[in-house]
Each structure stands twice: as C-alpha cells, then as structure tokens.
Design a protein around this motif. Structure first.
Motif, PDB file in Angstrom:
ATOM      1  N   UNK A 138       0.842  -1.207   0.000  1.00  0.00           N
ATOM      2  CA  UNK A 138       0.000   0.000   0.000  1.00  0.00           C
ATOM      3  C   UNK A 138       0.872   1.250   0.000  1.00  0.00           C
ATOM      4  N   UNK A 139       1.951   1.233   0.800  1.00  0.00           N
ATOM      5  CA  UNK A 139       2.839   2.405   0.849  1.00  0.00           C
ATOM      6  C   UNK A 139       3.392   2.687  -0.548  1.00  0.00           C
ATOM      7  N   UNK A 140       3.802   1.620  -1.210  1.00  0.00           N
ATOM      8  CA  UNK A 140       4.366   1.721  -2.548  1.00  0.00           C
ATOM      9  C   UNK A 140       3.352   2.336  -3.524  1.00  0.00           C
ATOM     10  N   UNK A 141       2.131   1.813  -3.502  1.00  0.00           N
ATOM     11  CA  UNK A 141       1.109   2.290  -4.436  1.00  0.00           C
ATOM     12  C   UNK A 141       0.653   3.710  -4.093  1.00  0.00           C
ATOM     13  N   UNK A 142       0.434   3.965  -2.781  1.00  0.00           N
ATOM     14  CA  UNK A 142      -0.040   5.305  -2.399  1.00  0.00           C
ATOM     15  C   UNK A 142       1.005   6.348  -2.792  1.00  0.00           C
ATOM     16  N   UNK A 143       2.272   6.040  -2.495  1.00  0.00           N
ATOM     17  CA  UNK A 143       3.308   7.029  -2.794  1.00  0.00           C
ATOM     18  C   UNK A 143       3.359   7.348  -4.288  1.00  0.00           C
ATOM     19  N   UNK A 144       3.114   6.335  -5.128  1.00  0.00           N
ATOM     20  CA  UNK A 144       3.226   6.594  -6.566  1.00  0.00           C
ATOM     21  C   UNK A 144       2.188   7.603  -7.058  1.00  0.00           C
ATOM     22  N   UNK A 145       1.010   7.675  -6.435  1.00  0.00           N
ATOM     23  CA  UNK A 145       0.092   8.740  -6.902  1.00  0.00           C
ATOM     24  C   UNK A 145       0.138   9.991  -6.013  1.00  0.00           C
ATOM     25  N   UNK A 146       0.437   9.790  -4.718  1.00  0.00           N
ATOM     26  CA  UNK A 146       0.538  10.936  -3.796  1.00  0.00           C
ATOM     27  C   UNK A 146       1.645  11.873  -4.300  1.00  0.00           C
ATOM     28  N   UNK A 147       2.737  11.276  -4.784  1.00  0.00           N
ATOM     29  CA  UNK A 147       3.878  12.079  -5.249  1.00  0.00           C
ATOM     30  C   UNK A 147       3.523  12.872  -6.508  1.00  0.00           C
ATOM     31  N   UNK A 148       2.563  12.365  -7.282  1.00  0.00           N
ATOM     32  CA  UNK A 148       2.155  13.117  -8.472  1.00  0.00           C
ATOM     33  C   UNK A 148       1.459  14.407  -8.028  1.00  0.00           C
ATOM     34  N   UNK A 149       0.529  14.282  -7.083  1.00  0.00           N
ATOM     35  CA  UNK A 149      -0.167  15.478  -6.578  1.00  0.00           C
ATOM     36  C   UNK A 149       0.838  16.392  -5.871  1.00  0.00           C
ATOM     37  N   UNK A 150       1.765  15.777  -5.128  1.00  0.00           N
ATOM     38  CA  UNK A 150       2.784  16.567  -4.443  1.00  0.00           C
ATOM     39  C   UNK A 150       3.604  17.342  -5.479  1.00  0.00           C
ATOM     40  N   UNK A 151       3.853  16.718  -6.635  1.00  0.00           N
ATOM     41  CA  UNK A 151       4.564  17.397  -7.721  1.00  0.00           C
ATOM     42  C   UNK A 151       3.810  18.655  -8.158  1.00  0.00           C
ATOM     43  N   UNK A 152       2.484  18.566  -8.178  1.00  0.00           N
ATOM     44  CA  UNK A 152       1.694  19.765  -8.528  1.00  0.00           C
ATOM     45  C   UNK A 152       1.977  20.879  -7.526  1.00  0.00           C
ATOM     46  N   UNK A 153       2.151  20.510  -6.242  1.00  0.00           N
ATOM     47  CA  UNK A 153       2.393  21.563  -5.252  1.00  0.00           C
ATOM     48  C   UNK A 153       3.756  22.224  -5.487  1.00  0.00           C
TER      49      UNK A 153
ATOM     50  N   UNK B 205      10.116  16.171  -6.857  1.00  0.00           N
ATOM     51  CA  UNK B 205       9.560  15.864  -5.541  1.00  0.00           C
ATOM     52  C   UNK B 205      10.136  14.564  -4.982  1.00  0.00           C
ATOM     53  N   UNK B 206      10.243  13.548  -5.822  1.00  0.00           N
ATOM     54  CA  UNK B 206      10.789  12.270  -5.340  1.00  0.00           C
ATOM     55  C   UNK B 206      12.251  12.418  -4.934  1.00  0.00           C
ATOM     56  N   UNK B 207      12.989  13.281  -5.637  1.00  0.00           N
ATOM     57  CA  UNK B 207      14.393  13.511  -5.270  1.00  0.00           C
ATOM     58  C   UNK B 207      14.448  14.145  -3.877  1.00  0.00           C
ATOM     59  N   UNK B 208      13.518  15.078  -3.615  1.00  0.00           N
ATOM     60  CA  UNK B 208      13.494  15.719  -2.285  1.00  0.00           C
ATOM     61  C   UNK B 208      13.166  14.683  -1.207  1.00  0.00           C
ATOM     62  N   UNK B 209      12.171  13.834  -1.500  1.00  0.00           N
ATOM     63  CA  UNK B 209      11.769  12.813  -0.521  1.00  0.00           C
ATOM     64  C   UNK B 209      12.929  11.862  -0.244  1.00  0.00           C
ATOM     65  N   UNK B 210      13.574  11.400  -1.332  1.00  0.00           N
ATOM     66  CA  UNK B 210      14.683  10.460  -1.173  1.00  0.00           C
ATOM     67  C   UNK B 210      15.840  11.101  -0.423  1.00  0.00           C
TER      68      UNK B 210
ATOM     69  N   UNK C   1       6.506  15.616   4.127  1.00  0.00           N
ATOM     70  CA  UNK C   1       6.729  14.833   5.343  1.00  0.00           C
ATOM     71  C   UNK C   1       5.839  13.579   5.371  1.00  0.00           C
ATOM     72  N   UNK C   2       4.718  13.606   4.648  1.00  0.00           N
ATOM     73  CA  UNK C   2       3.897  12.389   4.549  1.00  0.00           C
ATOM     74  C   UNK C   2       4.552  11.401   3.586  1.00  0.00           C
ATOM     75  N   UNK C   3       5.065  11.916   2.470  1.00  0.00           N
ATOM     76  CA  UNK C   3       5.711  11.034   1.494  1.00  0.00           C
ATOM     77  C   UNK C   3       6.963  10.379   2.068  1.00  0.00           C
ATOM     78  N   UNK C   4       7.662  11.129   2.910  1.00  0.00           N
ATOM     79  CA  UNK C   4       8.855  10.568   3.559  1.00  0.00           C
ATOM     80  C   UNK C   4       8.468   9.306   4.327  1.00  0.00           C
ATOM     81  N   UNK C   5       7.330   9.366   5.039  1.00  0.00           N
ATOM     82  CA  UNK C   5       6.924   8.200   5.833  1.00  0.00           C
ATOM     83  C   UNK C   5       6.552   7.033   4.927  1.00  0.00           C
ATOM     84  N   UNK C   6       5.960   7.342   3.782  1.00  0.00           N
ATOM     85  CA  UNK C   6       5.581   6.264   2.858  1.00  0.00           C
ATOM     86  C   UNK C   6       6.830   5.599   2.271  1.00  0.00           C
ATOM     87  N   UNK C   7       7.803   6.428   1.892  1.00  0.00           N
ATOM     88  CA  UNK C   7       9.031   5.856   1.318  1.00  0.00           C
ATOM     89  C   UNK C   7       9.798   5.061   2.374  1.00  0.00           C
TER      90      UNK C   7
END
Ligand code: PFF
Length: 442
Positions: free
Chosen positions: A97-112, A153-158, A319-325
């Motif tokens: 679930x973390x894997x799947x949620x992050x893949x779309x959450x990060x898209x919306x986060x990219x919009x931000x 966004x993913x680079x920032x999270x990583x 900070x939410x995406x960090x927890x998912x990753x």
C-alpha cells in the motif's frame, strides 16, 4: 542484531516525524472541504469522537507493535507471532500500500512544487478565473511537466529518507513541522481579519445535524483513518524507531491532537477567504489549485500569502511522502539486506517509475487510490486492532505502555476497543466502501 537500530533521539523527534506523516494533503485540502459539505460542526463532533475513540487506540496499537518487535511492519508480525503466519498479510499489504499510495501521492505533491514555483515567479497573479482553471487543466493533463515535478519531488523525498531515521527523517521533520505550524497560524490570522470571517467560521463550525446520516458518519471515520496515516503500518514502522523511555500513549495523543488541530486550522484559513471573495465552498479537487489562486489575486499581500500557502502544502506532502518511502526502504534493508543508500535509490526509482505511469494513465492513479484506501487500509486496520486486542493481549500491552515507568490506567478500555469496537467500526467503513451498506443506510 538490534543494538545498532537507528532511532528517534527524543520525544520531539518522535512527534515531529509521526505528525509529519499524519499531517498531509488530507488535512489541508480534503478535511475542510469534506467538513463543509457534511454538516460543518456536526461532522466535526463526530470526527473528533472517532479520533478519540478509534483513531488514538489504533495508532497506539501500531506504535506498540513496532516498538515491541523492533522491526518495520513487514517483519513485526513474524517476530511477535511466529506461529500465526496469517498476520504476515498486514506487513505485505502495508508495504504494497505504501508503494502504491506514494506513486500517486507524489504526483499530486509534484503539482504543489509546480504551484510553489508559479507563486514565487508571480505567475498566479493577474489571471482571470477561467485562465487559472485552464492553466490547472492543461498542467494536470499534460505529461512532461507533471513528470518533471514528480522527479523533483521524489528527489526531495529520497534526499531526506537516505539520511536515515535520526539524521534524515527526524532532522528535517523537526524543522519543517514548526514552519508548517507557523505558516498555518499566519494564514489563519489573515483569514480572520477578512470580511468573510464570520460567515466562513459559521460554515465550518455551526452544527447542522440535518446533514448527518449513516454515510456521513462513516465518511468521518474514513477521513480519521486516512488523516492519521493509520491502518497501513507506517506508524508501526515509526514505532520501531521509538526508544523504550518514550511514553507511547502520550505520543499517540500528541500526534492525533496535532493532526486534528492542523485540519481545523486549515478550515479556518481557507473558508473565510472563500466567503470573502464570493467563491463556492464546495469546489472540490480544484479548491486548492484553482479557487485559492483567485482569492490570492484579490487579496492584499496575495503574492506572499500564495507562496506561504503552497509552501505549506508542499511541506505537508513532503513529510507524509517521507513516511511512505521509509516503509518501503525499511522493508528492503531489513528483509533483502541492502544498505539504506541502495534501498532508498531502488525504492525511489521503482516508485517514480510507477508514478510516471500514473501521470500517463490517469486510470492507474484512480485505481491505486481506490484499491489502497478502500480495500488495503481498512483490512489492515482491522487486523492490527485484532492482533493487539486478542493476541498481544492485556498483559503485554500494559507492559509495553508502562515501559517508561509510568502507569497506564486505561488499558482495560483500550483492549475492549481494540478487540471489538474498532474492528467492527472499520468493518462498517469497509462495507460502505464496497457499497454493501448503501442498501441499508441513507
Ligand atoms: N495522512 C496523510 C494525509 O492526511 O494527507 C496521508 C497519508 C500519508 C495516508 C501516509 C496514508 C499514509 F500512509
């Protein structure tokens, strides 16, 4: 094997990280809007009841499972109940679930990220409502720009996760969460000074019980789960980094209070402005990206408030995406035995790859969202409560909660909630999401 396990260094570190996971796009965008549509103050009362009666106990269970096992969610059940192979399903579902949620959450986060840049570049100002709406539609339906911002966004999270628990997650959330708090307070003060303040606040807080029905009640429970990040082992994984000296009950309460407070403050920041500028309060998904820029355009100091708002959203998402990753990374380091660097790289590449597919094929985006929140989280939520209530049991729960030397008097109530109330309530939400309740509740 566990002596070198990375851990949060102090109480504030634990709370900043867990609140960082809980406070996200769900609080700042979704909560005010759902509340506004579902009876305002009446919805808020029901939501608060669920946070206290079910959210806190389930969060506490996750923290307890993680800390007792000293393993992330995948391995925790193997350690705590080696004979009960069935519960391994919670770990498997949590990581997937973390894997799947992050893949779309990060898209919306990219919009931000995109909107923060637009705000900084002063490109949201002087646009008509139609232009703003077209701009959002063009951006969200195009391919390259969302992919570019997804990568950023993913680079920032990583970049945060690669540093580890103490030197990555804790270090950044300790700085970012107070900034988030200050920004939202500034936005609230500004909103309260607007002409629409009274109207906005009554829209938010005036109980309208006529709008409450079975579905709304279940909606409040679903929002409570999503908002607290519970039911998927994220909090259990963070729990495994909490030292014995910390009080888990206080942690669960502080995180839940912070999460609820930010959701309510987001409503206070948004709705007075919506009313002051005559905009529809139930604008849905466009509220943040289309409606709010209109408001900033008309507002004194709008340039700065727009930047503050999108930075706030970006921090919340980050900070939410960090927890998912972290859940995926912890799984790879513990079960596949790769170094944290390699695990972070691998997880980031895989999630980003899937995210790119979510951008190209929007139906994937929607299906991941649907499958994870409607199926995976509720099932795990039930199993987590049942596990602590029936299998770990009262004695061990008491021991774990009192590990810091204090005494916890409510263990009896907690166990009843975990054994019966929470599984039953979550099962109702699950059935509602499957449409099984619609036949009975209207
Ligand atoms: N709690 C986050 C929010 O309210 O936006 C969303 C979320 C993050 C849900 C992490 C689940 C999760 F595992």
């Amino acid at each position: 094997m566990n002596q070198k396990r990375d851990s949060f260094s102090d109480k504030f570190g634990v709370i900043a990280a867990a609140a960082g996971s809980a406070i996200g796009l769900g609080n700042i965008w979704r909560f005010p809007y759902v509340l506004g549509e579902n009876g305002g103050g009446a919805f808020l009362l029901i939501y608060l009841f669920f946070i206290v009666a079910i959210g806190v106990p389930v969060m506490l269970s996750e923290l307890l499972i993680g800390r007792r096992a000293q393993r992330s969610v995948f391995g925790a059940f193997k350690i705590l109940a080696p004979g009960l192979k069935f519960f391994k399903v919670v770990g498997v579902m949590g990581v997937s679930a973390a894997f799947l949620i992050l893949s779309f959450y990060a898209v919306v986060a990219g919009w931000t990220v995109e909107y923060t840049m637009l705000a900084v570049g002063n490109q949201l100002v002087d646009k008509t409502p139609v232009e703003l709406s077209d701009m959002f539609a063009d951006f969200s339906s195009s391919v390259w720009r969302p992919i570019l911002y997804l990568l950023v966004f993913m680079a920032m999270t990583a970049g945060i996760v690669i540093g580890g628990v103490k030197n990555g997650i804790e270090k950044y959330t300790k700085v970012l969460m107070p900034i988030l708090f200050v920004i939202i307070l500034v936005l609230c003060v500004n909103a309260l000074l607007l002409d629409g303040a009274v109207e906005g606040l009554s829209f938010l807080f005036q109980p309208d019980f006529s709008k409450i029905n079975g579905i709304v009640v279940l909606e409040a429970l679903g929002q409570a789960f999503f908002s607290l990040s519970i039911g998927m082992g994220i909090i259990a994984t963070y729990g495994s980094y909490i030292q014995k000296k910390e009080n888990l009950l206080n942690t669960a309460i502080s995180v839940s209070v912070a999460d609820t407070l930010i959701a309510v403050l987001a409503g206070v920041a948004i709705f007075p402005a919506v009313f002051a500028f005559g905009i529809q309060p139930d604008a849905g998904p466009g509220l943040v990206f289309v409606t709010l820029p209109n408001i900033f355009n008309q507002m004194f100091g709008g340039y700065f408030f727009a930047i503050a708002f999108f930075v706030l959203l970006l921090i919340a998402a980050l900070t939410s995406s960090v927890s998912l990753l972290e859940v995926v990374v912890a799984y790879i380091t513990e079960e596949i035995h790769l170094s944290r660097q390699k695990a972070t790289l691998l997880a980031t590449v895989m999630v980003t790859f899937l995210g790119v597919f979510c951008v190209i094929y929007p139906f994937l985006f929607d299906s991941f969202d649907y499958v994870t929140s409607n199926f995976m989280l509720p099932i795990s939520g039930i199993l987590i409560s049942v596990f602590v209530g029936w299998i770990i049991g009262k004695q061990h729960t008491k021991e774990e909660l009192e590990a810091h030397g204090g005494s916890v008097k409510i263990v009896g109530v907690l166990i009843v909630i975990l054994k019966i109330v929470a599984p039953f309530a979550i099962a109702l939400v699950f059935m509602k999401n499957l449409g099984l309740l619609d036949l009975f509740i209207r």
